[in-house]
Design an enzyme around this catalytic site. Sequence first.
Site, PDB file in Angstrom:
ATOM      1  N   LYS A   1     -12.740 -12.545  -5.004  1.00  0.00           N
ATOM      2  CA  LYS A   1     -13.931 -13.429  -4.767  1.00  0.00           C
ATOM      3  C   LYS A   1     -15.116 -12.678  -5.061  1.00  0.00           C
ATOM      4  CE  LYS A   1     -11.828 -16.346  -0.925  1.00  0.00           C
ATOM      5  NZ  LYS A   1     -11.782 -16.632   0.428  1.00  0.00           N
TER       6      LYS A   1
ATOM      7  N   LYS B   1      -8.070 -25.884  -0.870  1.00  0.00           N
ATOM      8  CA  LYS B   1      -9.730 -26.591  -0.729  1.00  0.00           C
ATOM      9  C   LYS B   1     -10.570 -26.282  -1.402  1.00  0.00           C
ATOM     10  CE  LYS B   1      -9.008 -25.415   4.122  1.00  0.00           C
ATOM     11  NZ  LYS B   1      -9.069 -24.087   4.060  1.00  0.00           N
TER      12      LYS B   1
ATOM     13  N   LYS C   1      -1.688 -22.886  -6.491  1.00  0.00           N
ATOM     14  CA  LYS C   1      -1.437 -23.325  -5.348  1.00  0.00           C
ATOM     15  C   LYS C   1      -2.668 -24.488  -5.199  1.00  0.00           C
ATOM     16  CE  LYS C   1      -3.817 -21.188  -1.518  1.00  0.00           C
ATOM     17  NZ  LYS C   1      -3.927 -21.403  -0.478  1.00  0.00           N
TER      18      LYS C   1
HETATM   19  P1  ADP Z   1      -6.917 -23.397   1.075  1.00  0.00           P
HETATM   20  O1  ADP Z   1      -6.746 -22.296  -0.045  1.00  0.00           O
HETATM   21  O2  ADP Z   1      -6.851 -24.583   1.064  1.00  0.00           O
HETATM   22  O3  ADP Z   1      -8.349 -22.909   1.575  1.00  0.00           O
HETATM   23  P2  ADP Z   1      -6.298 -21.569   3.386  1.00  0.00           P
HETATM   24  O4  ADP Z   1      -6.123 -20.223   2.371  1.00  0.00           O
HETATM   25  O5  ADP Z   1      -7.301 -21.775   4.218  1.00  0.00           O
HETATM   26  O6  ADP Z   1      -6.001 -22.647   2.486  1.00  0.00           O
HETATM   27  O7  ADP Z   1      -4.878 -21.569   4.226  1.00  0.00           O
HETATM   28  C1  ADP Z   1      -4.594 -22.022   5.373  1.00  0.00           C
HETATM   29  C2  ADP Z   1      -3.103 -22.204   5.727  1.00  0.00           C
HETATM   30  O8  ADP Z   1      -2.608 -23.237   4.731  1.00  0.00           O
HETATM   31  C3  ADP Z   1      -2.546 -20.846   5.433  1.00  0.00           C
HETATM   32  O9  ADP Z   1      -1.408 -20.908   6.386  1.00  0.00           O
HETATM   33  C4  ADP Z   1      -1.743 -21.206   3.913  1.00  0.00           C
HETATM   34  O10 ADP Z   1      -0.575 -20.352   3.762  1.00  0.00           O
HETATM   35  C5  ADP Z   1      -1.333 -22.839   3.893  1.00  0.00           C
HETATM   36  N1  ADP Z   1      -1.630 -23.336   2.617  1.00  0.00           N
HETATM   37  C6  ADP Z   1      -2.717 -23.376   1.925  1.00  0.00           C
HETATM   38  N2  ADP Z   1      -2.543 -23.910   0.631  1.00  0.00           N
HETATM   39  C7  ADP Z   1      -1.155 -24.309   0.712  1.00  0.00           C
HETATM   40  C8  ADP Z   1      -0.373 -24.605  -0.319  1.00  0.00           C
HETATM   41  N3  ADP Z   1      -0.689 -25.063  -1.445  1.00  0.00           N
HETATM   42  N4  ADP Z   1       0.960 -24.738  -0.064  1.00  0.00           N
HETATM   43  C9  ADP Z   1       1.415 -24.288   0.806  1.00  0.00           C
HETATM   44  N5  ADP Z   1       0.631 -23.667   1.975  1.00  0.00           N
HETATM   45  C10 ADP Z   1      -0.527 -23.684   1.900  1.00  0.00           C
HETATM   46 NA    NA Z   2      -8.696 -20.262   1.041  1.00  0.00          NA
END
Ligand code: ADP
Ligand code: NA
Length: 331
Positions: free
Chosen positions: A114, A201, A198
Amino acid sequence: TAGGRIFSGMQPTSDSLQLGNYLGALTQWVALQDTHDAIYCVVDLHALTVGPDPKVLRERTRRTAAQYLAAGVDPARSILFVQSHVPEHAELAWILSCLTGFGEAGRMTQFKDKSAKQGSDGTTVGLFTYPVLMAADILLYDTALVPVGEDQRQHLELSRDLAQRLNSRFGPGTVVVPEPYIVSATAKIYDLQDPTSKMSKSAESPNGLIELLDDPKVVAKRIRSAVTDAEREIRYDPAAKPGVSNLLTIFAALSGRSIPSLESDYAGKGYGDLKKDLADVVVDFLTPFQERVRHYMSDPSALDDVLAAGAQRARELATPTLERVYDRSGL
Ligand code: ADP
Ligand code: NA
């Protein structure tokens, strides 16, 4: 309950959670309520690291909590609260930051990624100490288990190191050393346009995202435009066919069907058929989900009451931990 204490949270950094958050985390959180003593947090202090507008942050915090509730997080069985409502998080984070090596924090790969994107003046000290605050979140509650995805493994390792360091500096039993809780059946969902990354958001383009609060028509369109491959066969093969495999994973997870049974149903059919049916399945899930979110958002004072009650229960657990750490560290 018998399984031990679980702590988990998400950052309120977008207007809507995405399907990966739901299938990878929220459905698991809901199931864990039956077997564990669960604490689920909206980690708004963490969200400050990206410099949000104050009004937007406050709204997103409520919406995130409403989405936890809509997914089935039950405040009668679990503690649901907002991180900044419990000041002990920031207080413990300071103590932990004085036990964390500068080089040790600098080795966190998420920080390296980041900060490389943001440059050294765009990168805040808060982003650097983010994993220390996460350790405080976990250690405050004598957490035994932390459900984590692969991307959080290194941060959890730091939490464990800090817990062990506290115990060796200030005496055994100062804090509980947490363990990762990995559920292998948890679906990992990929971006619809870039099915080797993956779904997230924080993705640069929304076109590959299924956002839980998006207009179902937009969602259906994104599914119909999902990247697949030049073959025709509907087969689960993540290495050779990441796009189709991702669609099958989502289909199976939301319909409760197995991937082999979907493969045999779609034998001889085209990608267009699969996408159309998947769009229906996703919309059938999203419509009542969004209805529940609207219900929680329509009464902000009732939602705030739920969160205030959760913060009070969280604080009752956090206070003795912080007092113990203060006392043992000479404060
Ligand atoms: P994002 O990448 O959407 O910001 P976060 O890093 O805030 O998501 O993750 C929040 C939760 O959602 C964590 O437990 C993470 O492992 C799960 N998570 C996020 N994206 C995925 C995905 N594409 N597939 C499965 N689990 C996910
Ligand atoms: Na994230």
